[in-house]
Design an enzyme around this catalytic site. Structure first.
Site, mmCIF file in Angstrom:
data_model
loop_
_atom_site.group_PDB
_atom_site.id
_atom_site.type_symbol
_atom_site.label_atom_id
_atom_site.label_comp_id
_atom_site.label_asym_id
_atom_site.label_seq_id
_atom_site.Cartn_x
_atom_site.Cartn_y
_atom_site.Cartn_z
ATOM 1 N N ASP A 101 0.849 -1.183 0.000
ATOM 2 C CA ASP A 101 0.000 0.000 0.000
ATOM 3 C C ASP A 101 0.885 1.233 0.000
ATOM 4 O OD1 ASP A 101 0.898 -0.205 2.581
ATOM 5 O OD2 ASP A 101 -1.054 0.003 3.531
ATOM 6 N N TYR B 110 2.950 4.725 0.743
ATOM 7 C CA TYR B 110 3.618 5.287 1.916
ATOM 8 C C TYR B 110 2.611 6.130 2.693
ATOM 9 C CZ TYR B 110 8.012 4.057 -0.483
ATOM 10 O OH TYR B 110 9.030 3.390 -1.122
ATOM 11 N N PHE C 188 6.504 2.216 -4.363
ATOM 12 C CA PHE C 188 7.895 2.400 -3.929
ATOM 13 C C PHE C 188 8.440 3.793 -4.235
ATOM 14 C CE2 PHE C 188 7.732 -2.284 -4.418
ATOM 15 C CZ PHE C 188 8.065 -2.637 -3.117
ATOM 16 N N HIS D 72 10.444 -9.182 0.295
ATOM 17 C CA HIS D 72 10.201 -7.745 0.187
ATOM 18 C C HIS D 72 11.500 -6.983 0.448
ATOM 19 C CE1 HIS D 72 8.440 -3.784 1.083
ATOM 20 N NE2 HIS D 72 7.405 -4.201 0.367
#
Length: 342
Positions: free
Chosen positions: A179, A181, A192, A301
């Site tokens: 999701d 930031y 990202f 991740h």
């Protein structure tokens, strides 16, 4: 960006054109949709626009949208009276709720009809999705959270930035995030990525570290990935909105189903694509992808909590470029310009 008229009661509203006077409101699932009369006034209008595809109980109207003048006769004299005491509209489509009109108090604010804004080619693929109940419920939820004072990120105009930047026919690589930031000024609709001038988050710093170790790409002085998006990298989060300081605040509200559909459409398309699935959530979403047709790359991740478990050293960027070259396509330029050159 394309303005799309939402054509079902579940999905939205019809456009009102010309001079209009709002004379009532429909209450649907907590949303208030205005009822408009056009022309000389609400008691003798030239035509009436129903803000959703409903017909008036006591009229002969059987189609959605504008009601011709000759069908107004039976209701024009008591239109205001009926809306005041809560006259009903019935749905034209099966399964939609009957709604009741409520009077608008003088001076009340009436919101204009909402539209879905999405890049034209994506809209052609996803327009039916916006007509489904879960997307209507998601829209209601977002508006309710904003009315309650929640700070929702990214801004509304940037929720679909990934789609605006990378049309479906241009997608070479899909990078799946979780999701957005949840810090002020960070999220702008690309997973990202952060706006120029915002500090590079730790996960993105690890992505840059792996990119340097893999392809010797210089680490940029910013964290904005828009150049990647313009070159064919769809930077897609599983959930497209979040609230300030609350990671995962909008999980389970419908975005996952929407982005599942995006992945499904891409995976079913004729164009072979590289899917970079980083982390367990992304890998679950990618279970539907046919690895015999597409290049499916999996790794932990890039978060500092997990990057050392296999993200660092995964060499996904060079693997993607080799696969694209073998498929007869150009390898991607993963470099990023200086912040001053963006």
């Amino acid at each position: 960006m394309l303005r799309q008229e939402r054509e079902t009661a579940v999905a939205g509203e019809l456009r009102c054109s010309g001079k209009a006077q709002a004379v009532g409101q429909a209450n649907v699932g907590g949303e208030r949709w205005p009822f408009f009369a056009h022309g000389s006034g609400p008691l003798a209008p030239d035509f009436v626009t129903l803000v959703s595809p409903y017909r008036y109980v006591n009229s002969t109207v059987t189609h959605r949208g504008q009601v011709p003048r000759n069908n107004i006769v039976s209701i024009r004299k008591n239109l205001a009276e009926r809306t005041t005491r809560g006259a009903q509209f019935l749905p034209l489509a099966p399964g939609l709720p009957t709604i009741a009109l409520e009077p608008i108090r003088r001076g009340s604010r009436v919101e204009s009809p909402r539209t879905v804004q999405l890049q034209e080619d994506w809209l052609a693929l996803l327009k039916d999705e916006f007509a489904l109940d879960y997307m209507r419920d998601l829209s209601v939820f977002l508006r309710e959270r904003k009315r309650a004072g929640a700070q929702v990120y990214p801004p509304s105009s940037e929720i679909f930035s990934a789609f605006a930047a990378t049309p479906p026919q241009d997608v070479d690589v899909v990078i799946l995030g979780q999701d957005p930031y949840h810090g002020p000024g960070q999220a702008h609709g690309l997973c990202f990525s952060v706006q120029p001038g915002v500090s590079t988050p730790p996960s993105l710093a690890n992505i840059f570290r792996e990119l340097h170790d893999d392809l010797a790409v210089a680490t940029p002085d910013h964290g904005c990935l828009r150049p990647w998006a313009s070159r064919g990298v769809l930077l897609l989060n599983a959930v497209l909105t979040v609230e300030r300081g609350q990671a995962g605040a909008h999980q389970g509200r419908g975005w996952e189903r929407f982005t599942d559909r995006v992945i499904e459409l891409l995976a079913q398309g004729e164009r072979p694509i590289v899917f970079m699935l980083w982390g367990a959530q992304a890998q679950r979403k990618g279970q539907q992808i046919d690895a015999s047709r597409h290049c499916v790359l999996r790794a932990p991740h890039p978060s500092p909590l997990s990057a050392h478990r296999g993200f660092l050293g995964c060499r996904h960027f060079s693997t993607a470029n080799r696969w694209l070259a073998e498929a007869g396509r150009e390898a991607l330029d993963w470099s990023l310009p200086r912040r001053a050159d963006l």
